[in-house]
Design a protein around this motif. Sequence first.
Motif, PDB file in Angstrom:
ATOM      1  N   VAL A 100       0.836  -1.209   0.000  1.00  0.00           N
ATOM      2  CA  VAL A 100       0.000   0.000   0.000  1.00  0.00           C
ATOM      3  C   VAL A 100       0.869   1.257   0.000  1.00  0.00           C
ATOM      4  CG1 VAL A 100      -1.662   1.349   1.335  1.00  0.00           C
ATOM      5  CG2 VAL A 100      -1.967  -1.123   1.094  1.00  0.00           C
ATOM      6  N   LEU A 101       1.891   1.282   0.845  1.00  0.00           N
ATOM      7  CA  LEU A 101       2.750   2.461   0.937  1.00  0.00           C
ATOM      8  C   LEU A 101       3.526   2.689  -0.369  1.00  0.00           C
ATOM      9  CD1 LEU A 101       4.127   2.181   4.581  1.00  0.00           C
ATOM     10  CD2 LEU A 101       2.265   3.613   3.714  1.00  0.00           C
ATOM     11  N   VAL A 114       2.571   9.617   2.640  1.00  0.00           N
ATOM     12  CA  VAL A 114       3.005   8.245   2.922  1.00  0.00           C
ATOM     13  C   VAL A 114       3.054   8.002   4.426  1.00  0.00           C
ATOM     14  CG1 VAL A 114       4.910   6.608   2.740  1.00  0.00           C
ATOM     15  CG2 VAL A 114       4.309   8.035   0.777  1.00  0.00           C
ATOM     16  N   LEU A 115       3.585   8.963   5.184  1.00  0.00           N
ATOM     17  CA  LEU A 115       3.659   8.814   6.638  1.00  0.00           C
ATOM     18  C   LEU A 115       2.262   8.746   7.254  1.00  0.00           C
ATOM     19  CD1 LEU A 115       6.586  11.270   7.491  1.00  0.00           C
ATOM     20  CD2 LEU A 115       6.594   8.762   7.729  1.00  0.00           C
ATOM     21  N   ARG A 116       1.367   9.604   6.770  1.00  0.00           N
ATOM     22  CA  ARG A 116       0.004   9.627   7.314  1.00  0.00           C
ATOM     23  C   ARG A 116      -0.718   8.307   7.035  1.00  0.00           C
ATOM     24  NH1 ARG A 116      -1.750  13.382   4.596  1.00  0.00           N
ATOM     25  NH2 ARG A 116      -3.198  12.344   3.184  1.00  0.00           N
ATOM     26  N   GLU A 120      -2.174   5.347   9.604  1.00  0.00           N
ATOM     27  CA  GLU A 120      -3.562   4.877   9.535  1.00  0.00           C
ATOM     28  C   GLU A 120      -3.644   3.362   9.352  1.00  0.00           C
ATOM     29  OE1 GLU A 120      -5.220   7.124   6.363  1.00  0.00           O
ATOM     30  OE2 GLU A 120      -5.448   8.979   7.540  1.00  0.00           O
ATOM     31  N   LEU A 121      -2.625   2.801   8.736  1.00  0.00           N
ATOM     32  CA  LEU A 121      -2.624   1.355   8.482  1.00  0.00           C
ATOM     33  C   LEU A 121      -2.328   0.537   9.733  1.00  0.00           C
ATOM     34  CD1 LEU A 121      -0.760   1.173   5.053  1.00  0.00           C
ATOM     35  CD2 LEU A 121      -3.162   0.640   5.473  1.00  0.00           C
ATOM     36  N   SER A 123      -3.514  -0.744  12.389  1.00  0.00           N
ATOM     37  CA  SER A 123      -4.743  -1.062  13.120  1.00  0.00           C
ATOM     38  C   SER A 123      -5.102  -2.527  12.899  1.00  0.00           C
ATOM     39  CB  SER A 123      -5.897  -0.176  12.627  1.00  0.00           C
ATOM     40  OG  SER A 123      -6.349  -0.620  11.359  1.00  0.00           O
ATOM     41  N   PRO A 124      -5.887  -3.107  13.818  1.00  0.00           N
ATOM     42  CA  PRO A 124      -6.326  -4.497  13.653  1.00  0.00           C
ATOM     43  C   PRO A 124      -7.110  -4.718  12.358  1.00  0.00           C
ATOM     44  CG  PRO A 124      -6.719  -3.756  15.894  1.00  0.00           C
ATOM     45  CD  PRO A 124      -6.315  -2.539  15.105  1.00  0.00           C
ATOM     46  N   CYS A 125      -7.820  -3.687  11.915  1.00  0.00           N
ATOM     47  CA  CYS A 125      -8.588  -3.806  10.675  1.00  0.00           C
ATOM     48  C   CYS A 125      -7.668  -4.078   9.492  1.00  0.00           C
ATOM     49  CB  CYS A 125      -9.397  -2.537  10.419  1.00  0.00           C
ATOM     50  SG  CYS A 125     -10.711  -2.257  11.614  1.00  0.00           S
ATOM     51  N   THR A 126      -6.513  -3.430   9.494  1.00  0.00           N
ATOM     52  CA  THR A 126      -5.558  -3.629   8.403  1.00  0.00           C
ATOM     53  C   THR A 126      -5.061  -5.068   8.390  1.00  0.00           C
ATOM     54  OG1 THR A 126      -4.848  -1.326   8.583  1.00  0.00           O
ATOM     55  CG2 THR A 126      -3.407  -2.817   7.374  1.00  0.00           C
TER      56      THR A 126
END
Length: 312
Positions: A100-101, A114-116, A120-121, A123-126
């Motif tokens: 993704v990055l 890219v840092l932001r 956000e990535l 997380s358990p959802c990711t």
Amino acid sequence: MLLSYDKLPVALIAPQKGRQRRIFFAGKGGVGKTTVASTTAMFLAEQGYHTLLVTTDPAAHTGQLFGMPVTSTPTRFSESTLWLARIDPKAAFDTYKQQVLHSVKEQFGDEQTVLRVGEELNSPCTEEVAVFQEFLDYLLQKEFDVTVFDTAPTGHTIRLLQLSFDYEADLERKEAFTAETAALDEAQLARMRAAIATLQNPEETGIMFVTLAETTPIAEMERAIADLNRTDVPTQAIIVNQVLPPEAQSSRLFGKRLLQQQKQITQLRLRHQGVALAIAPLQDEEVIGPQLLREFGMNMIGDEKIEGYVQR
């Protein structure tokens, strides 16, 4: 009276009509899914099929059964046509995040963006998305004749299978694709539709539940079967594991246990008349190593019946 039970039919696990075959073994934790899945994968490989055994269960002991490390990279077992792999949530998360990055950097070229996105990535959802994407890779791959999935306990398995439907619905509800994500979203939608078509096609995918002849695992299994039926993903087989041998009926200690198992099996047969019911007999020792897996396969897989179980 004398009862007879089928083994797991070869026709349900082997590829038919030149199609690839995907086989899922699901069920409550501790019922023997890994042993049954490993036995089936070895059986198919020894019939000459190019076979991949994938475990999605972090607690699975596939490596112990085969005496080799099992990683996120498919590894060949000895000189056979069997390959082993596992979906490692951490490895899947790391790979997905880097992908993704890389895509964000190529598209925007902005380090702050890219840092932001990287933050956000985290997380358990990711991690769930990453595991699901790797699962899709295995589901839709074209390299192997058969892919056998040794799944995590029932709830996680149902979630994994139903994510295809959830993702498709989310993408379908989008009023419009943005210019930046149009190609990605369209490709993902096509991927979801391919996954759903594969899961719903009984000639390509076989959903099989492993259970013990006990009330709790059977109840959990039947809830899962009902959930899958609502998404038009039918269950093709139920494997009742660790059933006592017929000679146990003469034992004061085990006779009653065998009788209870027989009653559970009879009720399963009545409630699931369109589903193959197979018996995996209790083995004399723990099934570890290629030779014992082969012997277990001879007891569990085939087109003949197991005779001699008596209901009193």
